[in-house]
Design an enzyme around this catalytic site. Sequence first.
Site, PDB file in Angstrom:
ATOM      1  N   LYS A  84       0.848  -1.197   0.000  1.00 16.70           N
ATOM      2  CA  LYS A  84       0.000   0.000   0.000  1.00 16.70           C
ATOM      3  C   LYS A  84       0.880   1.243   0.000  1.00 16.70           C
ATOM      4  O   LYS A  84       1.911   1.284   0.670  1.00 16.70           O
ATOM      5  CB  LYS A  84      -0.907  -0.018   1.235  1.00 16.70           C
ATOM      6  CG  LYS A  84      -1.925   1.116   1.286  1.00 16.70           C
ATOM      7  CD  LYS A  84      -2.824   0.972   2.512  1.00 16.70           C
ATOM      8  CE  LYS A  84      -3.839   2.092   2.617  1.00 16.70           C
ATOM      9  NZ  LYS A  84      -4.727   1.941   3.786  1.00 16.70           N
ATOM     10  N   SER A 159      -9.521   2.106   3.017  1.00 23.25           N
ATOM     11  CA  SER A 159      -8.669   2.835   2.101  1.00 23.25           C
ATOM     12  C   SER A 159      -7.663   1.936   1.371  1.00 23.25           C
ATOM     13  O   SER A 159      -6.996   2.390   0.438  1.00 23.25           O
ATOM     14  CB  SER A 159      -7.879   3.907   2.880  1.00 23.25           C
ATOM     15  OG  SER A 159      -7.062   3.305   3.871  1.00 23.25           O
ATOM     16  N   SER A 183      -9.882  -0.332   7.286  1.00 22.24           N
ATOM     17  CA  SER A 183      -9.361  -0.184   5.925  1.00 22.24           C
ATOM     18  C   SER A 183      -8.650  -1.403   5.365  1.00 22.24           C
ATOM     19  O   SER A 183      -8.221  -1.388   4.210  1.00 22.24           O
ATOM     20  CB  SER A 183      -8.425   1.035   5.852  1.00 22.24           C
ATOM     21  OG  SER A 183      -9.167   2.215   5.993  1.00 22.24           O
TER      22      SER A 183
END
Length: 491
Positions: A84, A159, A183
Amino acid sequence: MSDIMSLSAVELGKKIASGELSSVEAVKASLDAIGRLDKDVHSFVTIDTEGALRRAEEMDKVIAAKKADGDVLSPFAGVPIAIKDNMNVAGMLTTCSSKILGNFVPTFTSTAVERLIEAGAVIVGKTNMDEFAMGSTTETSYFGPTKNPYDLGRVPGGSSGGSAAAVAAEEVPFALGSDTGGSIRQPASFCGVTGIKPTYGRVSRYGLIAYGSSLDQIGPIARDVTDCAATLSIISGHDYKDSTSADMDDTDFMNALIPDVKGMKIGIPRDYFGEGLDADVKENVLRAAETLKSLGAEVEEFDLGMVEYAIPAYYIIACAEASSNLERFDGVKYGYRTAEYTDLHNMYKKTRSEGFGAEVKRRIMLGSFVLSSGYYDAYYVKALRVKRLIKEAFDKAFLKYDVILGPVAPTTALKIGESLSDPIKMYLGDIYTVSVNLAGLPGISTPCGYDKDGMPVGLQLLGQVFEERKILRAAYAFESTFTRKKPEICK
């Protein structure tokens, strides 16, 4: 090549270790899948083709040497992974999917990523995310939204939506995400994969670009529970660079993977199954509870309490911490700087106005408001008290239950644009996940069914602090009874 990417990370690691496949072949298969699919899915913001292939060649030599010496190989030696884009990787663009960090290349690597590199994993790229991890859909990214592999007209969640979509689309076998209020778990649910949010402190946060420092936690998103357990075994452990990381030596989670829940007590909060929960989600989650019951677990309903206070407490605390953490992005030392300005204060103002997106600005302003004189006690201090009460409610429940079972989100994946126009609706979508971060608990999402449109439904299992083994055991037992469907784009 596509057959290679249908393997789980552990399965792929075994084939590389046996010599059936090379790391170069595995990485080329991953890069090929990204090349074919990512123009539609948009999981990645950075792809390091040359670096990944160079690293794969090195790993093939390392693996051959270790085998010759009779050394034990890591389960992920030579396996391609994605990270990420809020975790620093030295020499690789790290943007948090924000314009303000659009040119930031860090000089150091986050501890969790470093541990995977030491275990032989090969980073192929950085995944898309909501800007600074602020969002639940991966639509607030400066680089544009990621699409759900099961339906390109829907969001992948957020996210960590880029990481979840990359795994679901079989571009990589597993990826790292971060979880501040759900997330990892929510995008894993929306994309039909498995994701675990560890106990706060289980994994070092060093090198993770902070959103809410008391809530953030790094964890894996993978195709199955085994991959999550293997990843967690590698990235867990104390780190002297992070004073909040726990000094615990029980970091082997593979021994929790037994398909047996006999005698395990599972509680289902009635509060989680009231108004607002989609009928298809409710049906699939309760069916999963019945499956665990048939496997020998004791399952019963109970009243958890405090659920209605979780969302306001979470957003007050998270935004307050964000307003403090993001003040460092001002155009002085690194990142974007406005082209024209008159003085230092004007440069700050224009840089932040131009560099941050609407959702980030909204949360910074909310955080600054609740921390301001006259409102600190009324909002922030009160939210901290609620946080403590939520933790006490969970502590009371875990005196009786080994695991708490519920949905991950009230609905399956929403259509693109559906919640971005209504921030309150987006915030309420986190109702089943944020309390876990407030209490610092571990939680896992694993697929448990599909709605009438064929979109995945996730089952959430929660444990007491540092009891990841119990939720991994329950998830593994359920997974052994469930057949996951692939997205059409992978067939």
